[in-house]
Design a protein around this motif. Structure first.
Motif, PDB file in Angstrom:
ATOM      1  N   LEU A   1       0.855  -1.188   0.000  1.00 16.69           N
ATOM      2  CA  LEU A   1       0.000   0.000   0.000  1.00 16.69           C
ATOM      3  C   LEU A   1       0.884   1.228   0.000  1.00 16.69           C
ATOM      4  O   LEU A   1       1.821   1.346   0.794  1.00 16.69           O
ATOM      5  N   LEU A   2       0.584   2.157  -0.889  1.00 21.19           N
ATOM      6  CA  LEU A   2       1.290   3.427  -0.984  1.00 21.19           C
ATOM      7  C   LEU A   2       0.333   4.546  -0.592  1.00 21.19           C
ATOM      8  O   LEU A   2      -0.768   4.645  -1.138  1.00 21.19           O
ATOM      9  N   LEU A   3       0.723   5.374   0.385  1.00 18.91           N
ATOM     10  CA  LEU A   3      -0.148   6.483   0.791  1.00 18.91           C
ATOM     11  C   LEU A   3       0.697   7.688   1.152  1.00 18.91           C
ATOM     12  O   LEU A   3       1.917   7.600   1.298  1.00 18.91           O
ATOM     13  N   SER A   4       0.020   8.837   1.327  1.00 12.49           N
ATOM     14  CA  SER A   4       0.720  10.084   1.613  1.00 12.49           C
ATOM     15  C   SER A   4       0.105  10.767   2.819  1.00 12.49           C
ATOM     16  O   SER A   4      -1.117  10.805   2.972  1.00 12.49           O
ATOM     17  N   THR A   5       0.953  11.304   3.708  1.00 12.24           N
ATOM     18  CA  THR A   5       0.477  12.166   4.788  1.00 12.24           C
ATOM     19  C   THR A   5       0.730  13.631   4.454  1.00 12.24           C
ATOM     20  O   THR A   5       0.509  14.502   5.294  1.00 12.24           O
ATOM     21  N   ASP A   6       1.194  13.887   3.254  1.00 13.39           N
ATOM     22  CA  ASP A   6       1.457  15.253   2.796  1.00 13.39           C
ATOM     23  C   ASP A   6       0.149  15.864   2.317  1.00 13.39           C
ATOM     24  O   ASP A   6      -0.524  15.308   1.439  1.00 13.39           O
ATOM     25  N   ALA A   7      -0.210  17.015   2.917  1.00 15.53           N
ATOM     26  CA  ALA A   7      -1.474  17.659   2.529  1.00 15.53           C
ATOM     27  C   ALA A   7      -1.485  18.017   1.049  1.00 15.53           C
ATOM     28  O   ALA A   7      -2.544  18.046   0.411  1.00 15.53           O
ATOM     29  N   ALA A   8      -0.320  18.294   0.478  1.00 10.46           N
ATOM     30  CA  ALA A   8      -0.232  18.601  -0.960  1.00 10.46           C
ATOM     31  C   ALA A   8      -0.026  17.300  -1.725  1.00 10.46           C
ATOM     32  O   ALA A   8       1.032  17.038  -2.286  1.00 10.46           O
ATOM     33  N   HIS A   9      -1.080  16.461  -1.731  1.00 11.99           N
ATOM     34  CA  HIS A   9      -0.977  15.139  -2.345  1.00 11.99           C
ATOM     35  C   HIS A   9      -0.460  15.235  -3.784  1.00 11.99           C
ATOM     36  O   HIS A   9      -1.005  15.957  -4.610  1.00 11.99           O
TER      37      HIS A   9
ATOM     38  N   PHE B   1     -12.037  13.776   9.697  1.00 17.10           N
ATOM     39  CA  PHE B   1     -12.263  14.852  10.661  1.00 17.10           C
ATOM     40  C   PHE B   1     -13.716  14.854  11.118  1.00 17.10           C
ATOM     41  O   PHE B   1     -14.010  14.955  12.311  1.00 17.10           O
ATOM     42  N   GLU B   2     -14.607  14.756  10.172  1.00 12.61           N
ATOM     43  CA  GLU B   2     -16.032  14.773  10.513  1.00 12.61           C
ATOM     44  C   GLU B   2     -16.415  13.576  11.369  1.00 12.61           C
ATOM     45  O   GLU B   2     -17.272  13.678  12.244  1.00 12.61           O
ATOM     46  N   ALA B   3     -15.783  12.423  11.129  1.00 15.36           N
ATOM     47  CA  ALA B   3     -16.116  11.214  11.877  1.00 15.36           C
ATOM     48  C   ALA B   3     -15.497  11.200  13.271  1.00 15.36           C
ATOM     49  O   ALA B   3     -16.116  10.728  14.221  1.00 15.36           O
TER      50      ALA B   3
ATOM     51  N   ILE C   1      -2.635  15.138  11.660  1.00 11.74           N
ATOM     52  CA  ILE C   1      -2.934  14.203  12.744  1.00 11.74           C
ATOM     53  C   ILE C   1      -3.803  13.059  12.239  1.00 11.74           C
ATOM     54  O   ILE C   1      -3.536  11.879  12.498  1.00 11.74           O
ATOM     55  N   LEU C   2      -4.844  13.394  11.495  1.00  8.35           N
ATOM     56  CA  LEU C   2      -5.752  12.368  11.006  1.00  8.35           C
ATOM     57  C   LEU C   2      -5.083  11.502   9.943  1.00  8.35           C
ATOM     58  O   LEU C   2      -5.376  10.308   9.837  1.00  8.35           O
ATOM     59  N   ALA C   3      -4.186  12.085   9.169  1.00 11.67           N
ATOM     60  CA  ALA C   3      -3.433  11.278   8.210  1.00 11.67           C
ATOM     61  C   ALA C   3      -2.550  10.272   8.940  1.00 11.67           C
ATOM     62  O   ALA C   3      -2.399   9.125   8.510  1.00 11.67           O
ATOM     63  N   LEU C   4      -1.961  10.697  10.061  1.00  7.15           N
ATOM     64  CA  LEU C   4      -1.147   9.791  10.864  1.00  7.15           C
ATOM     65  C   LEU C   4      -2.001   8.649  11.408  1.00  7.15           C
ATOM     66  O   LEU C   4      -1.592   7.479  11.396  1.00  7.15           O
TER      67      LEU C   4
ATOM     68  N   LEU D   1      -8.684  10.064  20.908  1.00  7.86           N
ATOM     69  CA  LEU D   1      -7.647  10.560  20.011  1.00  7.86           C
ATOM     70  C   LEU D   1      -6.263  10.278  20.585  1.00  7.86           C
ATOM     71  O   LEU D   1      -5.362   9.819  19.883  1.00  7.86           O
ATOM     72  N   ALA D   2      -6.104  10.535  21.876  1.00  7.48           N
ATOM     73  CA  ALA D   2      -4.810  10.303  22.516  1.00  7.48           C
ATOM     74  C   ALA D   2      -4.430   8.829  22.486  1.00  7.48           C
ATOM     75  O   ALA D   2      -3.279   8.469  22.228  1.00  7.48           O
ATOM     76  N   ASP D   3      -5.406   7.952  22.762  1.00  8.02           N
ATOM     77  CA  ASP D   3      -5.133   6.509  22.743  1.00  8.02           C
ATOM     78  C   ASP D   3      -4.713   6.054  21.351  1.00  8.02           C
ATOM     79  O   ASP D   3      -3.772   5.270  21.191  1.00  8.02           O
ATOM     80  N   ASP D   4      -5.425   6.540  20.342  1.00 10.12           N
ATOM     81  CA  ASP D   4      -5.101   6.137  18.966  1.00 10.12           C
ATOM     82  C   ASP D   4      -3.726   6.651  18.560  1.00 10.12           C
ATOM     83  O   ASP D   4      -2.941   5.942  17.923  1.00 10.12           O
ATOM     84  N   LEU D   5      -3.421   7.896  18.950  1.00 11.34           N
ATOM     85  CA  LEU D   5      -2.104   8.449  18.618  1.00 11.34           C
ATOM     86  C   LEU D   5      -0.994   7.687  19.326  1.00 11.34           C
ATOM     87  O   LEU D   5       0.074   7.448  18.754  1.00 11.34           O
TER      88      LEU D   5
END
Length: 420
Positions: free
Chosen positions: A48-56, A88-90, A125-128, A206-210
């Motif tokens: 799987l290839l993914l990006s955490t860069d907002a400028a995909h 974010f919404e979820a 954060i959500l990308a992470l 959020l803290a637990d997931d991070l």
């Protein structure tokens, strides 16, 4: 649950090999990450290839459209452009609703309130968290992550521990106060002034997931970071600082990729000869700076590598017969050794750290280490909590602290050697 939705239980156990690519903006980290993923898939690993860069820019690099769901782009290779807005919404709706109510009581109009409650950095954060969710699904053997440029990546990777410190030290007090004052707020007609249990639970989730993602990314058995650089003084200076900071935060760097190295033919002109000499000087600095790490080079290509065939060629130049999934063994970041007679030495590996930029301070049962403007709070092993720091030094890319028993806390027979 779809791939773009956060799991209520957070990321699960991870068996995938995770490789993160980061570097200064514009050095070619997206191309390098994509090429690595292509070769892993060619070698038979479900990747799987993914990006955490907002400028995909992954879609541009592979020459195929992507969405918020993993999409098959080649046999054995999936790619995804993380939909942080949906996540974010979820995941943050309760907190955002509370903040909007609070702003409304202050007279802020709803549209402005909605804009103000989109927290800075929440996309990263959500990308992470998406990395953790996707890697924990067990669908892929390897996950290749095109990270944001180094400054954003360092802030992102430091966040889980910083948030955890806040939740351990400050949040319990805030939570108790909120619960105690909530009836008074309701009586005064301002119930939105204090967060509800749902809001507080959302912060804890959020803290637990991070924290789970942090443990996954800091595990050298499954995850490593690869720095992408070009042979330029400014780029290498940033890469040196990044290596120190990543080590401080507990992340293993196993390789450095040097991109856009001029071929010898460039030296046929005076202009090209000057560039060859400049790059040669920086390559020497790089070899000395990153000694002990695998260093790979990519030549400056005559055209931009776009599309899977071109990326496959890049990967072949980069890895040859080597397996991209194999990480070279790296010395542990943190070690504790017994020196005999109830004395101990804590060693923290801080490669390339400048002695003048490193400091350490004891804070109760924790050690606060600062290096080059980056700070980390480390929980001391139990045996060191009953000791006091009596000496310290920085040399050979290591911070060494000598601990000896604190007479007020030490009890005979309790202190034995310990490793970490």
């Amino acid at each position: 649950m779809t791939a773009s939705q956060p799991s209520a239980a957070g990321p699960g156990p991870v068996s995938a090999r995770i490789i993160l690519f980061t570097g200064k903006g514009g050095v070619g980290k997206t191309t390098t990450a994509a090429a690595t993923a292509v070769q892993l898939a060619d070698r038979g690993l479900k990747t799987l290839l993914l990006s955490t860069d907002a400028a995909h820019s992954l879609a541009d690099a592979i020459g195929q459209p992507l969405s918020g769901e993993p999409t098959s782009v080649a046999p054995g290779l999936d790619a995804v452009q993380v939909d942080t807005q949906h996540r974010f919404e979820a995941a943050w709706s309760d907190v955002q609703a509370y903040l909007q109510q609070l702003l409304a009581q202050g007279g802020v109009d709803p549209v402005t309130a909605e804009e103000l409650t989109v927290l800075p950095g929440i996309d990263e954060i959500l990308a992470l968290l998406a990395v953790g969710d996707l890697a924990g699904q067990g669908r892929w053997d390897a996950v290749v992550v095109d990270c944001a440029p180094t400054a954003e990546t360092l802030r992102l990777l430091a966040l889980p521990e910083a948030l955890n410190w806040y939740l351990q030290r400050v949040f319990p007090v805030h939570r108790a106060l909120a619960r105690g004052l909530r009836p008074m707020a309701a009586f005064l007609g301002r119930p939105a002034a204090l967060p509800s249990d749902a809001v507080l639970e959302a912060v804890l989730r959020l803290a637990d997931d991070l924290a789970t993602v942090r443990a996954m990314l800091a595990d050298p058995a499954s995850t490593s970071v690869r720095l992408v650089v070009t042979p330029e003084a400014v780029v290498l200076a940033e890469a040196r600082r990044t290596l120190t900071a990543l080590s401080l935060y507990g992340y293993q760097v196993d390789e450095v990729v040097v991109n856009r190295v001029f071929p010898a033919v460039v030296g046929q002109s005076a202009w090209g000869q000057a560039w060859l000499q400049a790059q040669g000087a920086q390559l020497s600095v790089l070899a000395e700076s990153f000694a002990g790490l695998t260093i790979r080079q990519l030549p400056y290509r005559s055209g931009e590598p776009v599309g899977l065939p071109a990326l496959a060629e890049v990967a072949e130049q980069l890895y040859g017969e080597d397996d991209p999934a194999v990480a070279a063994p790296v010395e542990p970041l943190l070690q504790v050794a017994s020196l005999g007679e109830n004395a101990f030495e804590l060693t923290l590996r801080l490669p390339l750290a400048d002695r003048s930029d490193v400091s350490a301070a004891r804070l109760e049962d924790q050690l606060v280490v600062t290096a080059g403007g980056h700070r980390r709070v480390l929980a001391l092993p139990s045996v060191l909590r009953r000791c006091q720091v009596v000496a310290g030094s920085v040399s050979d890319g290591r911070l060494r602290l000598r601990f000896e028993p604190d007479p007020a806390l030490w009890r005979p027979g309790l202190g034995t050697g310990s490793g970490a």
